[in-house]
Scaffold this motif. Structure first.
Motif, PDB file in Angstrom:
ATOM      1  N   UNK A 153       5.499  -6.115   4.025  1.00 34.60           N
ATOM      2  CA  UNK A 153       6.282  -7.222   3.493  1.00 34.60           C
ATOM      3  C   UNK A 153       5.541  -7.890   2.324  1.00 34.60           C
ATOM      4  N   UNK A 154       4.227  -8.065   2.489  1.00 36.93           N
ATOM      5  CA  UNK A 154       3.434  -8.636   1.395  1.00 36.93           C
ATOM      6  C   UNK A 154       3.496  -7.731   0.162  1.00 36.93           C
ATOM      7  N   UNK A 155       3.330  -6.413   0.425  1.00 41.63           N
ATOM      8  CA  UNK A 155       3.394  -5.458  -0.680  1.00 41.63           C
ATOM      9  C   UNK A 155       4.773  -5.483  -1.310  1.00 41.63           C
ATOM     10  N   UNK A 156       5.795  -5.576  -0.493  1.00 45.85           N
ATOM     11  CA  UNK A 156       7.173  -5.597  -0.979  1.00 45.85           C
ATOM     12  C   UNK A 156       7.418  -6.842  -1.843  1.00 45.85           C
ATOM     13  N   UNK A 157       6.943  -7.984  -1.394  1.00 44.56           N
ATOM     14  CA  UNK A 157       7.136  -9.203  -2.195  1.00 44.56           C
ATOM     15  C   UNK A 157       6.367  -9.103  -3.500  1.00 44.56           C
ATOM     16  N   UNK A 159       5.735  -6.283  -4.993  1.00 44.15           N
ATOM     17  CA  UNK A 159       6.511  -5.333  -5.803  1.00 44.15           C
ATOM     18  C   UNK A 159       7.740  -6.019  -6.409  1.00 44.15           C
ATOM     19  N   UNK A 160       8.376  -6.882  -5.645  1.00 42.55           N
ATOM     20  CA  UNK A 160       9.559  -7.595  -6.149  1.00 42.55           C
ATOM     21  C   UNK A 160       9.160  -8.506  -7.313  1.00 42.55           C
ATOM     22  N   UNK A 161       8.045  -9.185  -7.107  1.00 40.98           N
ATOM     23  CA  UNK A 161       7.621 -10.091  -8.191  1.00 40.98           C
ATOM     24  C   UNK A 161       7.208  -9.282  -9.436  1.00 40.98           C
ATOM     25  N   UNK A 162       6.499  -8.117  -9.163  1.00 43.31           N
ATOM     26  CA  UNK A 162       6.158  -7.241 -10.293  1.00 43.31           C
ATOM     27  C   UNK A 162       7.428  -6.711 -10.968  1.00 43.31           C
ATOM     28  N   UNK A 165       8.985  -9.428 -13.002  1.00 39.11           N
ATOM     29  CA  UNK A 165       8.200  -9.643 -14.224  1.00 39.11           C
ATOM     30  C   UNK A 165       8.495  -8.548 -15.256  1.00 39.11           C
ATOM     31  N   UNK A 166       8.520  -7.278 -14.696  1.00 40.62           N
ATOM     32  CA  UNK A 166       8.819  -6.155 -15.593  1.00 40.62           C
ATOM     33  C   UNK A 166      10.230  -6.270 -16.178  1.00 40.62           C
ATOM     34  N   UNK A 167      11.169  -6.721 -15.378  1.00 38.60           N
ATOM     35  CA  UNK A 167      12.546  -6.909 -15.881  1.00 38.60           C
ATOM     36  C   UNK A 167      12.528  -7.965 -16.991  1.00 38.60           C
ATOM     37  N   UNK A 168      11.813  -9.037 -16.756  1.00 35.86           N
ATOM     38  CA  UNK A 168      11.748 -10.104 -17.752  1.00 35.86           C
ATOM     39  C   UNK A 168      11.094  -9.600 -19.049  1.00 35.86           C
TER      40      UNK A 168
END
Length: 182
Positions: A153-157, A159-162, A165-168
């Protein structure tokens, strides 16, 4: 003749020794016959008369037999009383032993039932401990799984934040490229 006399004397002393060594009892028929033969030989030789030689010995034997017979009678009377007393004592002892045996049997059955209860309790405890051990193992496995899921879950969050960021950044780059291409 003197040799015959000394020979008879040796025989009579031997027979006296063997008779005194033997237990008191009435003379056997063979002993009586032997005495009579010797007495008749001594009569024929004129050495001693049968009655002279046998009278002291016979009276000794008779007295001895009478004394033993009277002792045996009193022993028989006291023995019969003793046997009755011994029988009664043995019966009493047997009854005591029977009651002790019954008590021991009852105590044994109580101890066996207690042992069965303890064994069943231990079986239940061991079953419980087996169940408890399996529950512990399951709990440990579940805790490990939860901790693994938390890590994921930590890795997933992250990854979501990464990803966000990449989308932005991607969006910003697209705008920069579109401005440059105009």
């Amino acid at each position: 003749m003197s040799s015959l006399y000394s020979r008879n004397k040796d025989l009579s002393s031997r027979s006296r020794k063997s008779l005194s060594d033997s237990p008191p009892s009435s003379p056997s028929p063979s002993t009586k016959t032997f005495r009579q033969d010797r007495a008749s030989r001594s009569d024929s030789s004129g050495v001693e008369a049968l009655s002279d030689r046998l009278t002291p010995r016979t009276s000794t034997y008779t007295r001895r037999e009478n004394r033993l017979a009277s002792l045996n009678k009193t022993e028989d009377d006291s023995a019969s009383k003793d046997y009755k007393k011994l029988y009664e004592d043995a019966l009493a002892e047997n009854e005591k032993l029977k009651s002790r045996l019954e008590d021991s049997k009852q105590e044994l059955s109580k101890i066996r039932s207690q042992l069965d209860r303890v064994t069943q309790k231990q079986d239940r405890i061991s079953e419980r401990s087996t169940v408890f051990e399996s529950e512990k193992r399951e709990k440990a496995a579940l805790e490990k799984r939860v901790s693994d899921m938390e890590e994921e879950l930590k890795v997933l969050t992250e990854l979501k934040s990464d990803n966000q960021r990449l989308k932005d950044e991607n969006g910003a780059l697209i705008r920069v490229i579109s401005k440059l291409s105009k």
